[in-house]
Write a protein that holds these residues in place. Structure first.
Motif, PDB file in Angstrom:
ATOM      1  N   GLY A  14       0.837  -1.188   0.000  1.00 58.79           N
ATOM      2  CA  GLY A  14       0.000   0.000   0.000  1.00 58.79           C
ATOM      3  C   GLY A  14       0.875   1.242   0.000  1.00 58.79           C
ATOM      4  O   GLY A  14       1.801   1.353   0.804  1.00 58.79           O
ATOM      5  N   VAL A  15       0.587   2.158  -0.903  1.00 55.66           N
ATOM      6  CA  VAL A  15       1.378   3.381  -1.027  1.00 55.66           C
ATOM      7  C   VAL A  15       0.462   4.575  -0.786  1.00 55.66           C
ATOM      8  O   VAL A  15      -0.493   4.805  -1.530  1.00 55.66           O
ATOM      9  N   LEU A  16       0.751   5.341   0.243  1.00 56.05           N
ATOM     10  CA  LEU A  16      -0.006   6.555   0.530  1.00 56.05           C
ATOM     11  C   LEU A  16       0.831   7.751   0.085  1.00 56.05           C
ATOM     12  O   LEU A  16       1.847   8.067   0.693  1.00 56.05           O
ATOM     13  N   ILE A  50       8.594   9.825  -5.618  1.00 52.57           N
ATOM     14  CA  ILE A  50       9.193   8.737  -4.845  1.00 52.57           C
ATOM     15  C   ILE A  50       8.228   7.566  -4.744  1.00 52.57           C
ATOM     16  O   ILE A  50       8.619   6.398  -4.920  1.00 52.57           O
ATOM     17  N   GLY A  51       6.955   7.841  -4.469  1.00 49.88           N
ATOM     18  CA  GLY A  51       5.977   6.763  -4.376  1.00 49.88           C
ATOM     19  C   GLY A  51       5.883   5.962  -5.659  1.00 49.88           C
ATOM     20  O   GLY A  51       5.768   4.726  -5.632  1.00 49.88           O
ATOM     21  N   GLN A  52       5.971   6.629  -6.796  1.00 47.78           N
ATOM     22  CA  GLN A  52       5.917   5.929  -8.080  1.00 47.78           C
ATOM     23  C   GLN A  52       7.157   5.073  -8.298  1.00 47.78           C
ATOM     24  O   GLN A  52       7.068   3.949  -8.802  1.00 47.78           O
ATOM     25  N   LEU A  53       8.335   5.589  -7.924  1.00 48.81           N
ATOM     26  CA  LEU A  53       9.560   4.801  -8.072  1.00 48.81           C
ATOM     27  C   LEU A  53       9.532   3.565  -7.173  1.00 48.81           C
ATOM     28  O   LEU A  53       9.993   2.489  -7.562  1.00 48.81           O
ATOM     29  N   VAL A  54       8.997   3.713  -5.975  1.00 49.82           N
ATOM     30  CA  VAL A  54       8.852   2.561  -5.083  1.00 49.82           C
ATOM     31  C   VAL A  54       7.917   1.526  -5.697  1.00 49.82           C
ATOM     32  O   VAL A  54       8.193   0.319  -5.683  1.00 49.82           O
ATOM     33  N   ALA A  55       6.815   1.983  -6.259  1.00 51.08           N
ATOM     34  CA  ALA A  55       5.842   1.066  -6.861  1.00 51.08           C
ATOM     35  C   ALA A  55       6.463   0.284  -8.012  1.00 51.08           C
ATOM     36  O   ALA A  55       6.237  -0.930  -8.152  1.00 51.08           O
ATOM     37  N   VAL A 111      -6.540   1.601   0.933  1.00 48.09           N
ATOM     38  CA  VAL A 111      -5.129   1.203   1.012  1.00 48.09           C
ATOM     39  C   VAL A 111      -4.850   0.538   2.352  1.00 48.09           C
ATOM     40  O   VAL A 111      -4.198  -0.505   2.424  1.00 48.09           O
ATOM     41  N   LEU A 112      -5.338   1.146   3.421  1.00 48.25           N
ATOM     42  CA  LEU A 112      -5.120   0.582   4.753  1.00 48.25           C
ATOM     43  C   LEU A 112      -5.682  -0.836   4.847  1.00 48.25           C
ATOM     44  O   LEU A 112      -5.060  -1.724   5.436  1.00 48.25           O
ATOM     45  N   ALA A 113      -6.847  -1.048   4.273  1.00 45.82           N
ATOM     46  CA  ALA A 113      -7.501  -2.357   4.377  1.00 45.82           C
ATOM     47  C   ALA A 113      -6.805  -3.419   3.543  1.00 45.82           C
ATOM     48  O   ALA A 113      -6.883  -4.615   3.868  1.00 45.82           O
ATOM     49  N   ALA A 114      -6.113  -3.016   2.479  1.00 42.72           N
ATOM     50  CA  ALA A 114      -5.530  -3.991   1.546  1.00 42.72           C
ATOM     51  C   ALA A 114      -4.078  -4.304   1.813  1.00 42.72           C
ATOM     52  O   ALA A 114      -3.582  -5.371   1.423  1.00 42.72           O
ATOM     53  N   HIS A 127       4.427   8.203   1.742  1.00 43.26           N
ATOM     54  CA  HIS A 127       5.129   9.181   0.899  1.00 43.26           C
ATOM     55  C   HIS A 127       4.283  10.444   0.799  1.00 43.26           C
ATOM     56  O   HIS A 127       3.977  10.931  -0.288  1.00 43.26           O
ATOM     57  N   LEU A 128       3.915  10.960   1.970  1.00 43.10           N
ATOM     58  CA  LEU A 128       3.034  12.113   2.069  1.00 43.10           C
ATOM     59  C   LEU A 128       3.826  13.354   2.476  1.00 43.10           C
ATOM     60  O   LEU A 128       4.848  13.252   3.149  1.00 43.10           O
ATOM     61  N   PRO A 129       3.344  14.537   2.105  1.00 40.41           N
ATOM     62  CA  PRO A 129       3.947  15.762   2.637  1.00 40.41           C
ATOM     63  C   PRO A 129       3.520  15.950   4.082  1.00 40.41           C
ATOM     64  O   PRO A 129       2.549  15.336   4.542  1.00 40.41           O
TER      65      PRO A 129
END
Length: 538
Positions: A149-151, A156-161, A197-200, A207-209
């Motif tokens: 799950g990516v928040l 950065i979140g896209q590179l992690v994904a 996202v939390l549930a899955a 990766h939030l501001p």
């Protein structure tokens, strides 16, 4: 104007990659001041045309005031918190940074922590090097087939994904300001809410501001919505997590483990989770790779060279986008454009795939790109890991697959000038309209949630409610806010647009303090109320 006869002088005030220093020395006289005190800097800054810093050097108004020749500040890193950008702008000094220097490093560190957490690598290493062979104690779990799950789905979140997909993971992410097409390109599933996202998630990465809305986002309430046995990784910002709530969730077994690179207070050596066998910690190493540090230095040196040689400063945070003449005319509309972007973002429940900005009236005779960029700044403010500015706003939209269009029309009905902002996702459209009034160009909101009204919005906080159009509803809002000690500065009630019949009305109020989310929820839960939104306009 006098002609410069001697070479430009550049001060490298903090250590950067030798490649960056060499690049500067090819064209300028370069001094290294890595051991200078603040007193040294104040005394000598007046002789330099450019300066390159990292995070330790503070270029506040006092320093900038003494920088008589300074034309450019290069910050070898992502933020510019240690630079008084307003003071620099007033002096015509360009401020540039290296916003993409550490994205790969941060993404790789996120994946490294996830794997270390899954396979108990630090714990096993510590055990073996202490003289123990405890093979059965440190059995782990595979990431293949698990859900990440990516928040926050920015750079950065896209590179992690992308990296997680290579491990055979399913990726579910939430970010309403990233288009469905961008999700499809990466192979990630677009969640409609953070709760999905939390549930899955088997593994959850943040990766939030850091904003008032995201501070403490991981807390007892959100953890209760997570899957039992979730593992949490935070390489973004420490204040996103309530430490005691995470500790309690780990103690109860709700959370199987955590990997933390950032903390609410830094530096820190005493933390409630230090020493836990299922917690991996590192001292803010997300950007600490040789390549990232070198890249930041080189990228910033390139920007300093460009600024002093008449090139394009692509990462500047304060370059005006238009002519001085247009800037003088359009400048008073910038606060309005920023606020309309913020308001539209707050009302876009389904996210956004396209931004349509319309400039109507006299302002349409000018180069309104400046105002469109300001709308984007308001739209993305507090919603991206990166600091948004006039230069990078279009890039942030492009990276998120959000199309941006601008239309100008020199005629405007009812008002001399109007800015109309529409956010589109599929068949859903959110439109807000505003203007400025009076000699001081006070910003006014004229339309939101399909209703027209006129509300001055120069107070810092705005709250909107949508409710059944029956008597007594305005009083209920005012009464509830009064019970919580919140004073209304101004209020307006929406009128039906173009005579169209609707059973809903809109009330907009400005206040000198932000209306807390729980108060908005309380009012929105009253009989006849449909929804409410509270936001900060600054």
């Amino acid at each position: 104007m006098s002609t410069l006869t001697e070479p430009f002088r550049v001060l490298v005030a903090e250590k950067i990659a030798d490649t960056g220093v060499d690049m500067l020395r090819e064209q300028f006289d370069v001094d290294l001041g890595t051991d200078w005190s603040r007193a040294d800097l104040l005394e000598r800054i007046g002789s330099y045309h450019g300066i390159l810093i990292r995070s330790a050097t503070k270029l506040d108004a006092e320093v900038i005031d003494r920088a008589d020749k300074l034309r450019v500040v290069g910050r070898a890193g992502v933020g510019v918190d240690n630079v008084d950008v307003a003071a620099a702008s007033k002096r015509g000094i360009i401020v540039a940074n290296a916003p993409e220097a550490n994205t790969v490093a941060a993404a790789e560190h996120t994946v490294a922590l996830m794997l270390a957490l899954a396979r108990n690598i630090p714990q096993a290493h510590a055990s073996l090097t202490s003289g123990k062979w405890e093979r059965s104690k440190f059995g782990g779990t595979e990431v293949e087939g698990k859900t990440l799950g990516v928040l926050g789905f920015g750079r950065i979140g896209q590179l992690v994904a992308i990296r997680a997909r290579a491990f055979g993971m399913r990726v579910v992410a939430f970010d309403p300001f990233v288009s469905a097409e961008r999700f499809r390109e990466i192979g990630a599933e677009k969640a409609e809410t953070s709760d999905e996202v939390l549930a899955a998630a088997d593994f959850l990465t943040l990766h939030l501001p850091k904003t008032p809305e995201t501070q403490g986002f991981i807390n007892s309430a959100t953890l209760a919505k997570a899957k039992d046995g979730v593992r949490i990784i935070n390489v973004a910002r420490g204040p996103l997590v309530v430490d005691e709530d995470l500790k309690d969730a780990i103690d109860s077994g709700k959370v199987a483990g955590a990997a933390l690179d950032v903390f609410a207070q830094e530096p820190i050596t005493d933390h409630p989770l230090f020493g836990y066998p299922n917690v991996v910690v590192t001292p803010h190493l997300g950007a600490s790779t040789a390549e990232a540090q070198d890249r930041a230095g080189v990228q910033t040196a390139e920007q300093v060279v460009a600024a002093l040689t008449g090139g394009v400063v692509s990462t500047a945070v304060n370059i005006p986008a238009i002519s001085a003449e247009d800037s003088a005319v359009l400048g008073p509309f910038v606060p309005l454009a920023l606020r309309l972007g913020r308001i539209a973002a707050a009302l876009a429940e389904q996210g956004v795939e396209r931004v349509e900005v319309e400039h109507l009236g006299r302002i349409a005779e000018r180069d309104t790109r400046f105002l469109t960029l300001s709308v984007l700044m308001g739209l993305f403010a507090g919603r991206t890991e990166e600091e948004v500015n006039l230069v990078n706003a279009p890039t942030l939209a492009e990276e998120r697959g959000i199309a941006v269009s601008e239309r100008r029309e020199t005629k405007s009905r009812d008002y001399a000038d109007l800015i109309r902002v529409t956010l589109v996702k599929g068949d859903d459209r959110v439109r807000v309209v505003g203007t400025t009034l009076g000699q001081l160009h006070r910003p006014h909101l004229l339309e939101a949630w399909g209703q027209r009204f006129n509300l001055q919005i120069d107070d810092p906080h705005l709250t909107l409610f949508r409710y059944s159009d029956v008597p007594g509803m305005v009083g209920r809002v005012g009464g509830c806010l009064g019970e919580h000690g919140i004073n209304i500065s101004a209020a307006a009630v929406g009128r039906q647009e173009d005579g169209a019949r609707t059973d809903l009305a809109v009330m907009a109020v400005t206040t000198d303090v932000r209306v807390p989310d729980d108060v908005v929820t309380q009012i929105a839960g009253f009989d006849g109320f449909v929804s409410g939104r509270s936001l900060s306009l600054d």
